[in-house]
Structure formats: C-alpha cells, structure tokens
Design a protein around this motif. Structure first.
Motif, PDB file in Angstrom:
ATOM      1  N   GLU A 217      -4.669   5.566  11.791  1.00 28.29           N
ATOM      2  CA  GLU A 217      -5.034   6.801  12.006  1.00 28.29           C
ATOM      3  C   GLU A 217      -6.775   6.819  12.082  1.00 28.29           C
TER       4      GLU A 217
ATOM      5  N   SER B   3      -2.724   8.596  16.456  1.00 28.12           N
ATOM      6  CA  SER B   3      -2.439   9.979  16.955  1.00 28.12           C
ATOM      7  C   SER B   3      -2.777  10.197  18.106  1.00 28.12           C
TER       8      SER B   3
ATOM      9  N   LYS C 174       0.501   7.267  19.862  1.00 29.73           N
ATOM     10  CA  LYS C 174       1.967   7.883  19.384  1.00 29.73           C
ATOM     11  C   LYS C 174       2.676   8.137  20.810  1.00 29.73           C
TER      12      LYS C 174
ATOM     13  N   GLU D 100       5.580   9.163  14.522  1.00 25.90           N
ATOM     14  CA  GLU D 100       4.534  10.156  14.203  1.00 25.90           C
ATOM     15  C   GLU D 100       3.669   9.055  13.392  1.00 25.90           C
ATOM     16  N   THR D 101       3.855   8.079  12.916  1.00 29.08           N
ATOM     17  CA  THR D 101       2.970   7.274  12.001  1.00 29.08           C
ATOM     18  C   THR D 101       2.796   5.951  12.524  1.00 29.08           C
TER      19      THR D 101
END
Length: 379
Positions: A226, A230, A234, A267-268
């Motif tokens: 991160e 994102s 992603k 999402e991660t």
C-alpha cells in the motif's frame, strides 16, 4: 533503490525532455535524427502526478476509430494467440517497403484499450500498412486451449510463435517488434535470454518498447504494498482472478484452490500474493518457485548484454512501477544494441501532453519515430 544522479536525470517538472542513454549505433542514430528528442513537450501541471496522468490517458481520452480483423495463431503446444490486424477510417491503404509492425501489449492493455488503438493509428498514419496486435493467451476473447499461460521467459514466451506466423504468411518482409510493459518484457526475452530457446529471425529489424518493468523485483516490491497496490495493481489482480475462474482451469486447479480463489477479494496485497503463489504452482511446471523467483527470471535488467537486435526502450522517471536506477543505466550503456529514453514525466504508459487528450500523445509519436529510425538504419 539507488537514486539516479542529477547529472543523469535532471528534474524538469514542467517540461518532459528525454535523456537518451546508450553507446551504440542505435543510440547515436536516435540522438542525431530524432525530432522528438529535440522538442520540449509541455506537460499540464496536474499530469505531473503520474496517477492523474494515467487517469487522463486511459479513462478520458477518446479512442480513435480503429477496427481489427482477427487471426488465431496456433502455438507449438496447441495454445492460441489472438493476432488482430489493425485498420483505421480515413487512413488510405499504402503499399511500400516499410516493415510489418507486431505490437505486444501489457497484460491489461489489449486490442480494445485506448492506448493500443491510438498506437495502431499512429503507425497506420505513418505509412505502416500492416500493423498487428498480439493478444496473450486467454486475453481479449482469445480462446484458452492449454494450461500454460504467457510469460516473458523462454518456452513460456509466445513472441517467436507470432513471428513465425508472420513469416509463414507474409514472405520475406522485414518485421519490427513493439511492446508495452509486459509485452516489452516478452520482446526483451526474445532478443536476449530467449535466444537459448529459439533463433531470432533475420527478418527482425529491431524493436521499440515503453513502460517496461526493467527491474521486475523492485517493481513487485513497490506494486504489492500500500498505497501503490490500490492505485495500480488492484485492477490487474481482479483481471487475474477472473482469468483463473474460467471453466478450463477448474480440473487443473482442483476444488480446494477454486474455492480459495473465489473467496479472494483482491482488495489487498495479501490476496494478490496468494493468487500469485497458485499461479507459480499450477501453470509453469515448476519453472518458478515464487513471485520473486519469477521476477528475477523475467527481469530485463538481468538479461541485457547481448541483445540480438537494436532495441529502443522508452520509460518515464516518475513511473511508479517501472523503476530504473543508475546501476541499470550503467548496464544499459554496455549493450551496443540498446537505446534507453528516460522522460521526466509520463507515469505508466500515459505520457500525456494535454489534460484531456484527444490526439496522438508524444509517446505514440516517439515510438513511430524510433521505428522509422530503425527501419532506415538497420536494414
């Protein structure tokens, strides 16, 4: 990552001016004959942020009218590559001795994407009569017939299959290879380490690639944390998940893995790494032990030194996932067949010179110009 010294990378924030590295004939030809290299390209202030630049390019740019006619290329193991011949309105057909253009997109930038359509039109308008886009196995509605998926590493690389198809169907015409991101990595592998697997055809003049993950391990280390995950990774993660959920994979994956994949939200970074582990285990016959082993074996920075044909690489210094260090530049300059353009601004394949672009971007112009230089100087 070592920072590029100021004398190598001047930080010019309002103007994107390329630094051209290389010591061989192709680098000297680009320096002396390129008009783009001598031109100051103004970048809108908001687009100095690579995320905004990418959004302007890929979401708001109006794609040109470009149409495609598909041929399926049968690879040696029964796999298929979707080869699309590009045609554009208001571009008259030409007959000349310009080489055939083979474009290898990134994993997310396929025939239907705006930047690929724009690049095709740029080549057609420049008089290249035969322009083809090679969509990787299972991508852009290409039927998936084998468990092997494309990767820029030896026998998993389908560039030679596409080149062989063109040679068989278009006689002795010369060919130029063009690539973006993942597709550029495939071309580097074909010109370097790939030679151990297959012979580079004499009909290949050279190549032009952009936004390549030059040091893939460093790129992965950035892309899978991160907040970069994102922003850039992603979407690719969700594309990869949907790809693996195809029915053809269910038997090979098994019910336990299929259930695990279906539950991943993507999402991660953790979900992406779990998906990657399944990829290495199932689809590459043990060729890669994990994500970083794959990175090291597919990284262009680990292959250069004996590039078989002249190759122009165009990257942006602010590309957040295609990182280039001063050590990489030093290695590049030892390879006589490499020319490396480094723009100050451009993001990952964006290179916009307008906030809401509706014409060719200077990356398209630069790639066509470099192709012209190779065509004229490397026959």
């Amino acid at each position: 990552m070592a920072k590029i010294p100021p004398k190598v990378h001047p930080i010019i924030r309002k103007w994107a001016v390329p630094n051209i590295f290389g010591t061989g004939d192709i680098a000297n030809a680009v320096r002396t004959k390129s008009k783009i290299a001598q031109k100051m390209v103004k970048v809108p202030l908001p687009c100095l942020n690579p995320q905004i630049a990418s959004m302007c390019r890929f979401k708001y740019e109006k794609p040109p009218e470009c149409f495609f006619e598909r041929t399926l290329v049968n690879c040696g193991d029964g796999g298929l590559v979707g080869m699309d011949k590009a045609m554009a309105k208001n571009v008259p057909a030409t007959i000349n001795d310009k080489p055939i253009i083979l474009i290898f997109p990134g994993l997310a930038e396929l025939t239907h994407r705006t930047n690929i359509k724009t690049l095709c039109v740029a080549y057609l308008q420049a008089g290249y009569e035969d322009v083809f886009v090679c969509n990787h196995r299972g991508r852009c509605n290409t039927p998936f017939k084998t468990p092997q998926i494309s990767s820029p590493y030896g026998r998993f690389n389908d560039v030679h299959n596409c080149v062989d198809h063109i040679i068989q169907n278009h006689g002795g015409r010369k060919i130029l290879l063009v690539g973006h991101c993942f597709g550029g990595q495939c071309i580097v592998d074909y010109f370097t380490a790939g030679q151990k697997i297959h012979q580079v055809s004499d009909q290949i003049l050279g190549g032009v690639i952009n936004s390549v993950m030059w040091n893939t391990r460093k790129s992965y280390e950035v892309a899978y944390v991160e907040p970069m995950y994102s922003v850039y990774t992603k979407k690719l993660g969700k594309i990869s998940k949907n790809f693996l959920m195809k029915d053809i994979f269910s038997e090979r994956l098994g019910s336990v893995r299929c259930k695990l994949i279906s539950e991943l939200s993507m999402e991660t970074p953790h979900d992406m790494l779990m998906l990657q582990d399944i990829l290495w285990e199932v689809f590459f016959d043990g060729a890669f032990s994990d994500l970083y082993d794959h990175a090291d074996k597919t990284s262009p920075s680990n292959k250069i030194g004996d590039t078989a044909r002249p190759l122009v690489v165009i990257n942006a210094a602010d590309d957040p996932i295609s990182l280039v260090s001063s050590e990489d530049i030093a290695l590049i300059e030892k390879d006589a067949n490499l020319c490396f353009w480094l723009f100050a601004s451009g993001g990952h394949g964006a290179y916009v010179s307008q906030l809401f672009p509706n014409t060719l971007n200077f990356i398209d112009e630069a790639m066509v110009e470099c192709s012209d230089i190779i065509s004229l100087n490397c026959k």
